[in-house]
Write a protein that holds these residues in place. Structure first.
Motif: not given
Length: 132
Positions: A107, A110-111, A114-115, A118, A124, A127-128, A130-132
């Protein structure tokens, strides 16, 4: 093309996750995903074909994957009582423990991946999404 950017994002994130799991827990990404699927399945077991589909592998690849997990004591095989041709992979207590140890790493990685993605203007928006 959006698909190419998605493929790039996916490849970067997968590489980061794979490195973190291998370095921190001696687990491959497919092994981790198999443990997740088994832990979430009724009775902690899935037929080999179901497991293959759940982790996106072909039959021979999942057979090798399950052999590695068995060798490490994280799963065991069980025959289907109704159909002796059916073979289940069953998560063990050791498998559940390894999964519990590795999940925070997964976790966090993954964060972080993605950061980092981004920050790339080409990624970007994905990523937005995917983060949903």
């Amino acid at each position: 093309m959006t698909w190419d950017r998605f493929a790039l994002l996916y490849a970067r994130v997968e590489a980061d996750l794979a490195k973190a799991l291998q370095r921190g827990h001696g687990l491959g990404l497919s092994e981790y995903r198999a443990l997740v699927q088994l832990a979430g399945a009724s009775g902690g077991e899935l037929r080999m074909q179901e497991l293959a589909e759940a982790v996106g592998l072909n039959q021979s690849s999942v057979t090798r994957l399950v052999a590695r997990l068995e060798e490490a004591g994280m799963t065991r095989r069980d025959l289907c009582s109704a159909d002796r041709r059916g073979v289940y992979s069953v998560i063990t207590d050791e498998g559940r423990a390894r999964l519990a140890e590795a999940t925070p790493t997964y976790e966090r990685s993954l964060a972080a991946a993605l950061e980092q993605a981004d920050d790339d203007p080409a990624l970007s928006r994905l990523v937005l999404a995917v983060r949903g």
